[in-house]
Design an enzyme around this catalytic site. Structure first.
Site: not given
Ligand code: FAD
Ligand code: NAP
Length: 357
Positions: A181, A256, A352
């Site tokens: 991340r 998250s 995050e």
């Molecule tokens: P924004 O929210 O618009 O911006 C985020 C940051 O990036 C800001 O600082 C912005 O300035 C910068 N930015 C955006 N676009 C650019 C650009 N073109 N150039 C330079 N800077 C830029 N994230 C995960 O990693 N894994 C997941 O599984 C995941 N699941 C999610 C589920 C839900 C329901 C939600 C709401 C979010 C989730 N996220 C997840 C977080 C998010 O969707 C990601 O981080 C996504 O990449 C953000 O994209 P955005 O275009 O909405 O960015």
């Molecule tokens: P989950 O499957 O309930 O797991 C809980 C946490 O344990 C996760 O954060 C995941 O880490 C870790 N994990 C589970 N299995 C693992 C493995 N085999 N090895 C290493 N780490 C493990 O998680 P969940 O909330 O349903 O989400 C599922 C996936 O979607 C995850 O990868 C999560 O990161 C992603 N997600 C991200 C966001 C976001 O906003 N960033 C939102 C929703 C879902 P990791 O998070 O490092 O994978």
């Protein structure tokens, strides 16, 4: 706007105030938390040339903020700096051989739309990243990851415009320094670049399916799929996500809120002695990843509501806006959650989500 004095100066002030209000943009529809905040200046960018021209012409303005889909930001206040909304579209294959293809994607393209397009073309590598909200341009910023896959594994290069100079810059995947991340763009490069396009190198055959994470395998078994392909994996991930995560169009959230903490393995093992059920994922270099959601749940926050905000009932890592919340309310809840995790486990959890401004 009612003016009691009706002097020429007062009228002028009122007219300026009205014009300013007219030029301002409400950002509520532009962030998935659904928080109301106003931007003094909101500029939609449709291509890199337009952006560079704008930057050269207005080279003295305050450092702008780049907005994608607004799915990873928390608006704490109104914004006095310009907001550049990324609307740069386009996706095409720019290179291919028998095994792989490189696709080039405009930074404003919807990420999940890109995943579906790749699936249609039979290109594998990002199926586990299905249904992540936001834009392609934001994907390298935090090295998006889910279900055991990160964009790091397929990112080929990034094209960006430097905001201070308007210069076009190319970044190789290694220049982006992608980590958990994390990336160059969240550190030394923070706020300095507008990502205009990205290139991904995807597989055309012999796809390396990743099924051993979360409930993917269980979902495939439930649906009777014994020989999954990339589309089946995408559908399984989509189904799991829809059943677990709140839909931002119904309940404001940014996924998250916190990152999973990475701690020394020794410390993690000591905690495991006290809490034998605590999930622990070993990392390279004697480190371990803890599940922030589990830590938060143990502190009693899961499903708890405080005023307009709360901790989601199915996933404690997700903070939600029940309606009408301010960024400060969300942040106050996040601070309390972080403090109780630190007190109970001696572990810091960092957000995050990006705080604006
Ligand atoms: P924004 O929210 O618009 O911006 C985020 C940051 O990036 C800001 O600082 C912005 O300035 C910068 N930015 C955006 N676009 C650019 C650009 N073109 N150039 C330079 N800077 C830029 N994230 C995960 O990693 N894994 C997941 O599984 C995941 N699941 C999610 C589920 C839900 C329901 C939600 C709401 C979010 C989730 N996220 C997840 C977080 C998010 O969707 C990601 O981080 C996504 O990449 C953000 O994209 P955005 O275009 O909405 O960015
Ligand atoms: P989950 O499957 O309930 O797991 C809980 C946490 O344990 C996760 O954060 C995941 O880490 C870790 N994990 C589970 N299995 C693992 C493995 N085999 N090895 C290493 N780490 C493990 O998680 P969940 O909330 O349903 O989400 C599922 C996936 O979607 C995850 O990868 C999560 O990161 C992603 N997600 C991200 C966001 C976001 O906003 N960033 C939102 C929703 C879902 P990791 O998070 O490092 O994978």
């Amino acid at each position: 706007m009612y003016c009691k004095q009706q002097s020429p100066n007062c009228w002028r002030t009122c007219i300026f105030a009205a014009l300013k209000l007219f030029a301002m943009q409400n950002l509520r529809p532009y962030n998935t938390f659904g928080i109301e905040a106003w931007a003094a200046s909101f500029i939609e960018i449709n291509d890199a040339t337009e952006l560079r021209r704008y930057l050269v012409k207005h080279n003295k303005h305050a450092q702008p903020l780049v907005l994608g889909g607004g799915s990873n930001i928390l608006l704490m206040d109104d914004l006095q700096v310009p907001v550049f909304k990324n609307n740069i579209l386009g996706k095409k294959i720019v290179w291919e051989d028998a095994d792989a293809a490189i696709v080039e994607v405009g930074g404003g393209e919807n990420w999940h739309g890109l995943v579906l397009w790749c699936l249609e073309l039979g290109l594998g590598g990002i199926e586990n990243l299905s249904l992540i909200p936001g834009t392609a341009g934001a994907a390298p910023i935090q090295n998006i990851g889910a279900y055991g896959v990160e964009i790091k594994e397929v990112l080929h290069s990034v094209e960006a415009v430097e905001l201070a100079s308007g210069r076009l810059r190319q970044f190789s995947a290694s220049d982006c320094r992608l980590g958990y991340r994390d990336s160059f763009f969240k550190n030394e490069g923070k706020g300095r670049f507008f990502i205009t396009s990205i290139q991904l190198k995807l597989s055309k055959r012999d796809h390396r399916l990743r099924l051993d994470y979360g409930d993917i395998r269980r979902r495939l078994e439930e649906t009777g799929i014994t020989h999954p392909d990339i589309c089946a994996v995408s559908e399984a991930v989509t189904h799991i996500r829809q059943s677990k995560l709140p839909d931002p169009t119904r309940m404001g959230n940014a996924g998250s809120f916190f990152k999973n903490p990475i701690v020394p393995l020794e410390k993690a093992l000591r905690l495991r002695e006290l809490w034998p059920n605590m999930p622990l994922y070993e990392q390279p270099n004697q480190q371990a990843k803890l599940a922030a959601g589990w830590l938060i749940e143990q502190c009693g926050w899961k499903g708890k509501r405080v005023g307009n905000v709360g901790c989601h009932e199915k996933q404690a890592l997700v903070l939600v806006n029940y309606g009408g919340a301010t960024g400060r309310e969300v942040w106050a809840l996040a601070t309390d959650i972080g403090a109780s995790v630190a007190q109970k486990f001696g572990v810091e959890i960092a957000p995050e989500v990006n705080l604006w401004p």
